[in-house]
Enzyme design. Sequence first.
Site, PDB file in Angstrom:
ATOM      1  N   PRO A 255      -4.346 -11.343   7.820  1.00 46.24           N
ATOM      2  CA  PRO A 255      -5.131 -11.143   9.050  1.00 46.24           C
ATOM      3  C   PRO A 255      -5.310  -9.647   9.281  1.00 46.24           C
ATOM      4  CG  PRO A 255      -2.858 -11.704   9.575  1.00 46.24           C
ATOM      5  CD  PRO A 255      -3.000 -11.844   8.092  1.00 46.24           C
TER       6      PRO A 255
ATOM      7  N   LYS B  16      13.224 -15.757  -8.612  1.00 51.87           N
ATOM      8  CA  LYS B  16      12.591 -14.713  -9.428  1.00 51.87           C
ATOM      9  C   LYS B  16      11.756 -15.339 -10.544  1.00 51.87           C
ATOM     10  CE  LYS B  16      13.496 -10.707 -12.225  1.00 51.87           C
ATOM     11  NZ  LYS B  16      14.478  -9.944 -12.983  1.00 51.87           N
TER      12      LYS B  16
ATOM     13  N   LYS C 109     -16.479   1.151   9.672  1.00 52.40           N
ATOM     14  CA  LYS C 109     -15.240   0.409   9.913  1.00 52.40           C
ATOM     15  C   LYS C 109     -14.977   0.263  11.409  1.00 52.40           C
ATOM     16  CE  LYS C 109     -12.191   0.781   6.711  1.00 52.40           C
ATOM     17  NZ  LYS C 109     -11.243   1.402   5.795  1.00 52.40           N
TER      18      LYS C 109
ATOM     19  N   ASN D 232       0.867  -1.185   0.000  1.00 50.86           N
ATOM     20  CA  ASN D 232       0.000   0.000   0.000  1.00 50.86           C
ATOM     21  C   ASN D 232       0.893   1.220   0.000  1.00 50.86           C
ATOM     22  OD1 ASN D 232      -2.115  -1.726   0.339  1.00 50.86           O
ATOM     23  ND2 ASN D 232      -2.898  -0.718   2.170  1.00 50.86           N
TER      24      ASN D 232
HETATM   25  O1  C5P Z   1      -9.658  -1.896   6.403  1.00 50.48           O
HETATM   26  P1  C5P Z   1      -8.677  -0.814   6.334  1.00 50.48           P
HETATM   27  O2  C5P Z   1      -7.333  -1.241   5.818  1.00 50.48           O
HETATM   28  O3  C5P Z   1      -9.134   0.444   5.665  1.00 50.48           O
HETATM   29  O4  C5P Z   1      -8.509  -0.391   7.874  1.00 50.48           O
HETATM   30  C1  C5P Z   1      -7.584   0.529   8.271  1.00 50.48           C
HETATM   31  C2  C5P Z   1      -7.200   0.285   9.707  1.00 50.48           C
HETATM   32  O5  C5P Z   1      -7.046  -1.103   9.980  1.00 50.48           O
HETATM   33  C3  C5P Z   1      -5.858   0.894  10.012  1.00 50.48           C
HETATM   34  O6  C5P Z   1      -5.863   1.279  11.358  1.00 50.48           O
HETATM   35  C4  C5P Z   1      -4.905  -0.245   9.746  1.00 50.48           C
HETATM   36  O7  C5P Z   1      -3.689  -0.076  10.444  1.00 50.48           O
HETATM   37  C5  C5P Z   1      -5.695  -1.436  10.233  1.00 50.48           C
HETATM   38  N1  C5P Z   1      -5.411  -2.687   9.531  1.00 50.48           N
HETATM   39  C6  C5P Z   1      -4.743  -3.708  10.184  1.00 50.48           C
HETATM   40  N2  C5P Z   1      -4.537  -4.900   9.552  1.00 50.48           N
HETATM   41  C7  C5P Z   1      -4.987  -5.091   8.291  1.00 50.48           C
HETATM   42  C8  C5P Z   1      -5.660  -4.054   7.625  1.00 50.48           C
HETATM   43  C9  C5P Z   1      -5.854  -2.875   8.273  1.00 50.48           C
HETATM   44  O8  C5P Z   1      -4.317  -3.521  11.325  1.00 50.48           O
HETATM   45  N3  C5P Z   1      -4.760  -6.257   7.705  1.00 50.48           N
END
Ligand code: C5P
Length: 403
Positions: free
Chosen positions: A307, A290, A341, A212
Amino acid sequence: MLDKRRILLIISGGIAAFKSLDLIRRLRERGVIVTPVMTKAASQFVTPLSVSALAGKKVFQDLFDLTSEAEMGHIELSRSADLIVVAPASADLVAKMAAGNANSLASTILLATDTPVMIAPAMNLRMWSHAATQRNIQTLKEDGIQFVGPNEGDMACGEFGPGRMAEPLEIITAIKDHFTEKSASDLLAGKRVLVTSGPTHEPIDPVRYIANRSSGAQGGEIAKAFMALGADVIFVTGPADVQPPIGVHVIKVETALQMLEAVEKEMPCDAAVFAAAVADWRVADASSSKIKKEDGRLPDLEFSENPDILATISNRRKDRPDLVVGFAAETDNVINNASRKRLRKGCDWIVANDVSPETGIMGGPENVVTLITSQTVERWDRMSKSEVARELAMKIANVLVRA
Ligand code: C5P
């Protein structure tokens, strides 16, 4: 409250230097131990003799003054105070500070120090409003330098406008405020706070990965803000662009699975802030060599879901942190999506921000956030990421202190 406080007073060149004499006198009346440092230009405006007579101490002027290097090196000098005050701070010294120059005793002290620094700028109004000075001021603010003034008024050069050094009594009030706020520095003493930050990298093969977009800037600032409140900070970071702050316990990870493992290992803690931009998926079977590019053939990649670290910690039965805070980077319908969320993940608060490309937030110095709790939706003004971090850390501290 100022009695026995140690202040290193740096006087740089400018007509306002004469007010520093009064400042020294008033500081000493309040029991402050003042160690004066003067730049070369300052001694054109006030004499070292009057400064040292008022301070009751030797004035330090020269970077290569061997006697004082033997008595007290410039590094030690920079650390021997509770606060460094620069009054007046000339445009030149401000520029040197912003650039990190170390070509004089004053600039070297300011670069070598880990002591809080407060500056009282004084300069001609055109110098003050020049884009270069304003850029430098912005940089210093982001570096955590405190400001008092400048004020607007008649200037020695006959013009009227901003650029006058704050009056000695105003500087003393700012110094008092500084020491009052400083008592916040042990607000979270003994509390453990965990912060996740940066992106995660999910390998496709040894040279490729999916990730990301995240610079790690906001997470780093949050960790710094907690440290400033005296917390023990555990900083679990993916491969971010910015360096982790100095003084926190850094755990570097690459993937979401590693991040979860590190976070779980560090439980229990009092609060956890999940600022990392974790990749939602990983390549199910990352190749150990690779993957060759073959004309016309695309690799078959299968994904597994990562997770959700925030949800996992929010739903812990045993040892759940007192406060779990998530972030929600959204591009549309920000508040609705973020509120949903919060409920879905089970965290206490969510910090929502609009990361549409036109906001410039992703990777930029500023942020516009909305704090969503079970009771409230608070829209904060646009501010720097470090200010967002300080506000958030303070709000979290208030909950932890009450807990
Ligand atoms: O679902 P989304 O990625 O938008 O959620 C964002 C929040 O969830 C952030 O606080 C991010 O650090 C946390 N998150 C996490 N583990 C993931 C996905 C998101 O801790 N696999």
